[in-house]
Design an enzyme around this catalytic site. Structure first.
Site, mmCIF file in Angstrom:
data_model
loop_
_atom_site.group_PDB
_atom_site.id
_atom_site.type_symbol
_atom_site.label_atom_id
_atom_site.label_comp_id
_atom_site.label_asym_id
_atom_site.label_seq_id
_atom_site.Cartn_x
_atom_site.Cartn_y
_atom_site.Cartn_z
ATOM 1 N N CYS A 81 -15.975 -15.540 -9.145
ATOM 2 C CA CYS A 81 -15.698 -16.537 -10.206
ATOM 3 C C CYS A 81 -15.400 -17.962 -9.405
ATOM 4 C CB CYS A 81 -14.477 -16.299 -10.789
ATOM 5 S SG CYS A 81 -13.960 -17.206 -12.059
ATOM 6 N N HIS A 169 -15.708 -10.833 -12.709
ATOM 7 C CA HIS A 169 -14.926 -10.320 -11.878
ATOM 8 C C HIS A 169 -15.195 -8.919 -11.786
ATOM 9 C CE1 HIS A 169 -11.940 -13.410 -11.439
ATOM 10 N NE2 HIS A 169 -12.294 -13.852 -12.690
ATOM 11 N N GLU A 171 -13.909 -6.739 -9.650
ATOM 12 C CA GLU A 171 -12.650 -6.236 -9.260
ATOM 13 C C GLU A 171 -11.861 -5.332 -10.278
ATOM 14 O OE1 GLU A 171 -12.956 -9.113 -9.129
ATOM 15 O OE2 GLU A 171 -11.073 -10.152 -9.534
ATOM 16 N N SER A 223 16.079 6.288 1.909
ATOM 17 C CA SER A 223 16.641 5.994 0.721
ATOM 18 C C SER A 223 16.151 7.536 -0.159
ATOM 19 C CB SER A 223 16.222 4.799 -0.069
ATOM 20 O OG SER A 223 14.876 4.893 -0.540
ATOM 21 N N GLY A 224 15.027 7.995 0.516
ATOM 22 C CA GLY A 224 14.492 9.063 -0.519
ATOM 23 C C GLY A 224 13.331 8.568 -1.457
ATOM 24 N N GLY A 225 13.129 7.318 -1.499
ATOM 25 C CA GLY A 225 12.053 6.519 -2.127
ATOM 26 C C GLY A 225 10.664 6.792 -1.261
ATOM 27 N N SER A 229 10.575 6.969 2.960
ATOM 28 C CA SER A 229 10.059 8.654 3.053
ATOM 29 C C SER A 229 8.955 8.706 4.065
ATOM 30 C CB SER A 229 10.072 9.385 1.854
ATOM 31 O OG SER A 229 11.248 9.320 0.979
#
Ligand code: XMP
Length: 513
Positions: A81, A169, A171, A223-225, A229
């Protein structure tokens, strides 16, 4: 360093999508600002360059332009583009405002069957356009390889130099075969292998972590996220007991969250885990606090205090590890009209103040979120953690409107667990950005059995989103909603009414506070 493709960012909304698509072809990609000196790019020895799209016009006085030296690096270039207009402007073509703008779906007709970009693709392709300017004269040495309804130069090629340009595009998902076009470029034209896989990345990352850390100790706030993790699992594989993770239970977690973290990281991975049970302190500090921003501040400050004390107990560590991701470190291009420039990561309550003097270890900082998940699975983390829905730092406090009390938290936690359980049972949980319960400070009259009740109301919130910045509410099936509502009113004492949140973002935010 793996083989890589450098993407020059001219402020397009989709630059990160280009980088992700290239990586999905198992080729590493790096995003650099449009004006990065050619010498600096040469030092990275890329196998090819991609010039992104962008909102500007190449002929505008303040147009973002690249270092002319990039055309002499001797590596293949693909302009997308705005990128094709850059090729036109710098290499002797002509770019003008098109009489008709091309937005949305279009059809591409490939004229040259020899062009390597379209290898193994049909002569007609559905593509997605978004441009007002267009190339009106080919740059020197280029030939047209594909046309669209609106342009004779929808795709162009300089066969000797291996320079290519596409007006559409490739992508975006709306160009269904676009990834194959990018794969043809990075593998077929640039000659990249399939080196970039998370299995290979583990070895590379382990070596880098060991070199950086030496024999020093590292602390990580777990945090466990997903991000913290995966960072924990990767660091532990690299440096074992030199890593200590601190997990703060702030009393605002969902059902079984603390247990899962202790089971997975403490017992299964045998990571040194400093578990801080600060439930009572957080709840004490939140007593009487109802204003949403104050709640967030109280929780943020208390978190830092608890984390600070925990670190002192852990003892001296030179390094602090963080689960920073690639999108957090890409330098954004401040070009007017680029919505990506406005999108910044969310205020993170778990953020630590600058006064804490540590060296940082950021083992995920060149990865996108989907790569982090793949890495997590490769490291043996359970799906429950790797595909966890985002959960805010201030936890259930922002879903328990008004004052947060232990009794209200208990009600909310039970109801939320039912929502999650039923979403998982019908296979929708992992397909949704977030699904959760919100406890409203509204009491209403109900009748349960023969008894009149005067109890709280629960809202169900389910949203679809790409990045949390905008979101659509999800049209959950009626029978699922019915089951959730029935179970909640039957199983959770203190609730007699369930409502559904039908608000997208904007105008609502995802969380209620
Ligand atoms: P909002 O409510 O602003 O949330 O639409 C957008 C996304 O961010 C999450 N969120 C947070 N994440 N710390 C976080 O780490 C926070 O303080 C926080 N507040 C909101 C929210 O869950 C949603 O995914």
């Amino acid at each position: 360093m793996p083989e890589q493709i450098v993407i020059l960012d001219f402020g397009a909304q989709y630059t990160q999508v280009i980088a992700r698509r290239v990586r999905e072809c198992n080729v590493y990609s790096t995003i650099l600002r449009y004006d990065t000196p050619a010498k600096q790019i040469a030092a990275m020895a890329p196998k090819g360059l991609i010039l992104s799209g962008g909102p500007a016009s190449v002929y505008a006085p303040d147009a973002p332009l690249p270092d002319r030296g990039i055309f002499k690096l001797g590596v293949p270039i693909l302009g997308i583009c705005f990128g094709v207009q850059i090729l036109g402007q710098f290499l002797g073509g002509k770019v003008e405002k098109g009489a008709k703008r091309e937005f949305g779906k279009g059809t591409l007709t490939v004229k040259s069957r020899r062009c390597p970009l379209f290898r193994n693709l049909p002569a007609q392709l559905q593509v997605w356009n978004s441009h007002g300017d267009k190339l009106t004269r080919l740059p020197r040495g280029f030939v047209a390889v594909a046309t669209s309804d609106n342009s004779d130069y929808a795709a162009i090629e300089h066969p000797q130099k291996k320079f290519f340009g596409v007006q559409f595009h490739p992508e975006v998902a709306h160009t269904p075969r676009g990834k194959e076009i990018l794969a043809n470029f990075v593998r077929g034209v640039c000659g990249c292998g399939r080196e970039w896989t998370m299995r290979n990345y583990i070895d590379q990352a382990i070596e880098a972590i060991r070199t950086q850390v030496g024999r020093e100790r590292v602390i990580l706030g777990l945090s466990g996220g997903v991000d913290s993790s995966v960072a924990a699992a990767l660091l532990h594989k690299a440096i074992g007991d030199q890593l200590t993770c601190i997990f703060v239970n702030n009393g605002l977690l969902r059902a079984r969250e603390a247990e899962v973290v202790r089971e997975v990281f403490g017992r299964h991975f045998r990571i040194k885990l400093q578990y801080e049970d600060a439930r009572a302190l957080f709840l004490k500090r939140l007593k009487g606090v109802t204003e949403p921003e104050r709640k967030r501040k109280v929780i943020g400050r208390t978190f830092i205090e608890v984390f600070d004390a925990a670190m002192k107990r852990v003892g001296h560590a030179k390094f602090l590890a963080q689960g920073t991701l690639y999108p957090d470190v890409i330098e954004s291009v401040p070009i007017a009209g680029n919505p990506a420039a406005l999108i910044k990561s969310h205020h993170n309550v778990g953020g630590l103040p600058k006064r804490m003097k540590f060296k940082l270890v950021e083992p995920l900082k060149c990865l996108f979120k989907d790569e982090v998940r793949e890495l997590g699975l490769e490291l043996g983390l359970p799906k429950e953690i790797v595909y966890r829905q985002p959960f805010p730092g201030p936890g259930l406090a922002v879903r328990c409107l008004g004052e947060v009390t232990p009794a209200k938290l208990q009600v909310l936690r039970r109801a939320d667990a039912i929502v999650v359980e039923e979403m998982k049972a019908c296979g929708l949980y992992y397909k949704t950005w977030q699904t959760f319960a919100v406890l409203l400070p509204v009491r209403s009259v109900g009748v349960q059995g023969d008894e009149r009740t005067y109890d709280w109301t629960l809202a169900i919130r389910a949203v679809e989103s790409q990045d949390g910045m905008t979101a659509d509410w999800v049209k959950l099936p009626y029978d699922l909603l019915e089951k959730i509502s029935l179970r909640i009113t039957n199983e959770v004492r203190g609730l007699n009414r369930v409502v559904l949140d039908l608000t997208s973002k904007p105008p609502g935010t995802i969380e209620w506070e």
